[in-house]
Design a protein around this motif. Structure first.
Motif, PDB file in Angstrom:
ATOM      1  N   THR A 217      -3.541   1.821  -9.274  1.00 53.64           N
ATOM      2  CA  THR A 217      -3.205   0.755  -9.253  1.00 53.64           C
ATOM      3  C   THR A 217      -1.885   0.099  -9.757  1.00 53.64           C
ATOM      4  O   THR A 217      -1.550   0.523 -11.021  1.00 53.64           O
TER       5      THR A 217
ATOM      6  N   ILE B 120      -2.232   1.316  -4.464  1.00 57.90           N
ATOM      7  CA  ILE B 120      -2.182   0.212  -4.164  1.00 57.90           C
ATOM      8  C   ILE B 120      -1.584  -0.807  -5.066  1.00 57.90           C
ATOM      9  O   ILE B 120      -1.674  -0.339  -6.126  1.00 57.90           O
TER      10      ILE B 120
ATOM     11  N   ILE C 223       0.910  -1.339   0.102  1.00 61.06           N
ATOM     12  CA  ILE C 223      -0.003   0.011  -0.173  1.00 61.06           C
ATOM     13  C   ILE C 223       0.909   1.494   0.073  1.00 61.06           C
ATOM     14  O   ILE C 223       1.856   1.347   0.900  1.00 61.06           O
TER      15      ILE C 223
ATOM     16  N   GLU D 152     -14.834   7.994  -5.827  1.00 61.21           N
ATOM     17  CA  GLU D 152     -14.362   6.713  -5.567  1.00 61.21           C
ATOM     18  C   GLU D 152     -12.828   6.577  -5.248  1.00 61.21           C
ATOM     19  O   GLU D 152     -12.194   7.459  -5.986  1.00 61.21           O
ATOM     20  N   GLY D 153     -12.511   5.593  -4.506  1.00 60.15           N
ATOM     21  CA  GLY D 153     -11.011   5.320  -4.127  1.00 60.15           C
ATOM     22  C   GLY D 153     -10.923   4.708  -2.926  1.00 60.15           C
ATOM     23  O   GLY D 153     -11.840   4.133  -2.243  1.00 60.15           O
TER      24      GLY D 153
ATOM     25  N   PHE E 216     -15.683  -5.331 -11.958  1.00 58.38           N
ATOM     26  CA  PHE E 216     -14.452  -4.979 -12.589  1.00 58.38           C
ATOM     27  C   PHE E 216     -13.432  -5.701 -11.978  1.00 58.38           C
ATOM     28  O   PHE E 216     -12.255  -6.018 -12.696  1.00 58.38           O
TER      29      PHE E 216
ATOM     30  N   VAL F 192      -4.399   8.739   7.215  1.00 58.60           N
ATOM     31  CA  VAL F 192      -4.864   7.312   6.708  1.00 58.60           C
ATOM     32  C   VAL F 192      -5.957   6.867   7.710  1.00 58.60           C
ATOM     33  O   VAL F 192      -5.639   6.561   8.915  1.00 58.60           O
TER      34      VAL F 192
ATOM     35  N   ASP G 154      -9.688   4.256 -14.781  1.00 60.13           N
ATOM     36  CA  ASP G 154     -10.258   3.064 -15.419  1.00 60.13           C
ATOM     37  C   ASP G 154     -10.476   1.943 -14.186  1.00 60.13           C
ATOM     38  O   ASP G 154     -10.783   1.068 -14.537  1.00 60.13           O
ATOM     39  N   CYS G 155      -9.960   2.473 -12.952  1.00 58.73           N
ATOM     40  CA  CYS G 155      -9.740   1.321 -11.858  1.00 58.73           C
ATOM     41  C   CYS G 155     -11.075   1.919 -10.881  1.00 58.73           C
ATOM     42  O   CYS G 155     -10.395   1.829  -9.463  1.00 58.73           O
ATOM     43  N   HIS G 156     -12.019   2.816 -10.927  1.00 58.69           N
ATOM     44  CA  HIS G 156     -12.729   3.066  -9.958  1.00 58.69           C
ATOM     45  C   HIS G 156     -12.108   3.879  -8.756  1.00 58.69           C
ATOM     46  O   HIS G 156     -12.246   3.846  -7.693  1.00 58.69           O
ATOM     47  N   GLY G 157     -11.158   5.006  -9.242  1.00 62.62           N
ATOM     48  CA  GLY G 157     -10.562   5.827  -8.642  1.00 62.62           C
ATOM     49  C   GLY G 157      -9.273   5.357  -7.933  1.00 62.62           C
ATOM     50  O   GLY G 157      -8.690   6.170  -7.205  1.00 62.62           O
ATOM     51  N   VAL G 158      -8.765   4.210  -8.110  1.00 63.39           N
ATOM     52  CA  VAL G 158      -7.416   3.464  -7.371  1.00 63.39           C
ATOM     53  C   VAL G 158      -6.670   3.416  -8.290  1.00 63.39           C
ATOM     54  O   VAL G 158      -6.499   2.642  -9.481  1.00 63.39           O
TER      55      VAL G 158
ATOM     56  N   VAL H 241      -3.415   7.487   1.463  1.00 61.13           N
ATOM     57  CA  VAL H 241      -3.087   6.366   0.550  1.00 61.13           C
ATOM     58  C   VAL H 241      -3.024   6.839  -0.878  1.00 61.13           C
ATOM     59  O   VAL H 241      -4.060   7.532  -1.504  1.00 61.13           O
TER      60      VAL H 241
ATOM     61  N   LEU I 199      -1.825   1.292 -13.454  1.00 59.01           N
ATOM     62  CA  LEU I 199      -2.889   1.332 -14.310  1.00 59.01           C
ATOM     63  C   LEU I 199      -3.782   2.744 -13.941  1.00 59.01           C
ATOM     64  O   LEU I 199      -3.646   3.130 -12.941  1.00 59.01           O
TER      65      LEU I 199
ATOM     66  N   ILE J   4      -7.918  -3.744   2.357  1.00 64.39           N
ATOM     67  CA  ILE J   4      -7.769  -2.314   1.861  1.00 64.39           C
ATOM     68  C   ILE J   4      -9.402  -2.097   1.499  1.00 64.39           C
ATOM     69  O   ILE J   4      -9.915  -2.857   0.712  1.00 64.39           O
TER      70      ILE J   4
END
Lengths: 145, 145
Positions: free
Chosen positions: A134, A85, A8, B80-81, B21, B132, A128-132, A82, A124, B8
């Motif tokens: 990656t 991830i 993380i 989102e995140g 997804f 965090v 394209d990754c729901h706000g994460v 954060v 990534l 997470i």
């Protein structure tokens, strides 16, 4: 195939202060420090646990070393927290990235770059990754010497 | 003692879309769904890897089921995140929380509450943890029947 939470990634303003927070509060061990000039960060890997694939999961604390680094800009906007991830892959990270790109996910680098502790990495696109944000991580091959 | 990254926590607008997804893109398995009325969320646990302490690390996808839930407010502000990270403890979570509180970290609940899959949990204030939101997780004792 993705076989573990590799780490993380947590962005902070002062790496030494934040490492000391994680050491004192939870007893975690600062296993490794390095500077990644390409990413414009100084970082520390705190090992949390072994993983079933023979590797481990870490917290990666990252402090920007340049105002024009992506992490410096992210911190200015979001404050500490954060940042990303990362999943470990059991195959070549270029191959893993290509497989995921075929699913319609944008991969940030054309070719993999250097990550922590000799790893090869790619990212990534968070949109394209729901706000994460990656990261994909391929550990270095074990030394044969 | 904290012995693993338990999960997470990722906040999303539509749980089913986001689970799909993670299934399609990475091949992760949706191991468990539940509604946590107290937290005001519907959630899914995706198991990523086994951990060295005999447990596992998960992604926890969470969708608010009430507009006044903390996660709904967080999503309205941030989109989102990654919402929080969670460490597993090998002792009673009340005892672990008290130990950390003694280090000057604010603990959010006076007594532990119910988390995913029968766990007991508490949270640490993000302002005391370098931005965090941090959860402590005690797994349920193995059934003796």
């Amino acid at each position: 195939m993705l076989t573990r939470i590799d780490h993380i990634g947590i962005a902070c303003f002062d790496l030494d202060v934040t490492v000391e927070f994680y050491r004192r509060t939870y007893g975690f061990t600062d296993e490794h420090f390095e500077v990644n000039e390409e990413q414009g960060v100084r970082e520390c890997m705190l090992k949390i646990n072994e993983t079933g694939d023979g590797a481990a999961s870490y917290l990666q604390l990252i402090e920007p070393i340049r105002e024009d680094s992506a992490v410096a800009k992210w911190l200015a906007k979001n404050g500490e927290g954060v940042h990303h991830i990362a999943f470990g892959t059991d195959r070549d990270v270029a191959e893993e990235s290509a497989f995921i790109e075929d699913e319609g996910i944008r991969v940030l680098y054309e070719t993999p770059r250097n990550g922590s502790m000799g790893s090869r990495i790619n990212f990534l696109h968070p949109k394209d990754c729901h706000g994460v944000l990656t990261e994909l991580v391929q550990k270095p091959a074990p030394s044969t010497t």
